[in-house]
Design an enzyme around this catalytic site. Sequence first.
Site, PDB file in Angstrom:
ATOM      1  N   HIS A 370     -12.739 -12.855 -62.844  1.00  0.00           N
ATOM      2  CA  HIS A 370     -12.384 -11.675 -62.051  1.00  0.00           C
ATOM      3  C   HIS A 370     -10.911 -11.667 -61.662  1.00  0.00           C
ATOM      4  CE1 HIS A 370     -13.268  -8.067 -60.123  1.00  0.00           C
ATOM      5  NE2 HIS A 370     -14.233  -8.422 -59.283  1.00  0.00           N
ATOM      6  N   ASP A 374     -11.151  -6.678 -64.092  1.00  0.00           N
ATOM      7  CA  ASP A 374     -11.742  -5.947 -62.980  1.00  0.00           C
ATOM      8  C   ASP A 374     -13.173  -5.526 -63.322  1.00  0.00           C
ATOM      9  OD1 ASP A 374      -9.418  -6.165 -61.497  1.00  0.00           O
ATOM     10  OD2 ASP A 374      -8.580  -4.308 -62.329  1.00  0.00           O
TER      11      ASP A 374
END
Length: 407
Positions: A370, A374
């Site tokens: 992450h 995204d």
Amino acid sequence: MILEMKVPSPGESITEVEIAEWLVQDGDYVEKDQAIAEVDSDKATLELPAEASGTITLKAEEGDAVEVGQVVCLIDTSAAAPSGDAPKEEKKAEAPKAEAPKKEETPKATEPAKTYASGSASPAAKKILAEKGIAANEVKGTGKDGRVTKDDAANAQPSMGTPSGGTRGSERKKLSMLRRKVAERLVAAKNETAMLTTFNEVNMAPIFELRKEYKETFKAKHGVSLGFMSFFTLAIVRALKLYPAVNSMIDGKEMISYDFCDISIAVSGPKGLMVPVIRNAENLSFRGVEAEVKRLAIRARDGQITVDEMTGGTFTISNGGVFGSMLSTPIINPPQSGILGMHNIVERPMAVNGQVVILPIMYVALSYDHRIIDGKESVGFLVAVKEALENPTELLMDNNVKRALEL
């Protein structure tokens, strides 16, 4: 002449290997290029061939960690090769005769004399037994006159109540260097990345139909089966082009993105998990992917995979479905930023246009870092994979199945 055999370098950045197994014994006569040992590095298991013919003297034990360039054995190249098997047969025939008197002369073991000390424990043994909650009279002592020693206490196991009388043995063995390295990388991936997993489901009916119609013709022409891996690999290549952040990785404070797709395929080998790489998968056809998957899987199974064939990779596919897994959260293969988990295919009731239809469904999972990927990109990537797998004729074959399969 005495030849010193040193550990060759199995690849860049590898400075140490482990002697996994000697394939010969000390004093054996070996032929040039004969495999004399298996050595584990942190990336692969490799065979060590003899550099010359002669009598071998081992200088390292199984399980020893040795540096690249270290001498592990000597070969006496002046030694003559043994002639025939006759001497060996004679020795085998004579061996029982020589050993027979020893068996008769061996005195019978005598039971330790029973005294007031029998069954009592030493202070150190008492402490260990107290920690384990075991009474001294439950342990058979091997010390003088039957005393319970510290080793007896350390090896004692509490009674777990086994009326069936089943065995309760255990075994302790050292992990191979490859397995230790895999463990380190998995822990590092969990600790050093912001790993998150997103899921989706894929209707595999369109691929089932294509395979049913063309798999025999495909195999007859190309010599490889039309499996699921080619569909998934090409679907992933398409999705990586649409979402290049998934085909990237972090290097310090920088993000490196690639314009090629080197797809790592996680396979189970005799020495544990191995991840060979399909290079430039974006340039391969269905036939090319299937041929490369078969070649790498055979080499991994036979222990012939090289470090170069497992180095690199920009994205990984893990197929837990071959073992029956319904759903899992695959762990990222660092320094990559994404891994797709395939699972088993199960017929499930699905709602289609207001009707309940039984369809072959596979759950797929994308684990991603992450820090650079995204949620929008990760979900979009997985949806793109799903779309390609559910509509392969249009999105992977450009509406020309025979040309795509080179039939």
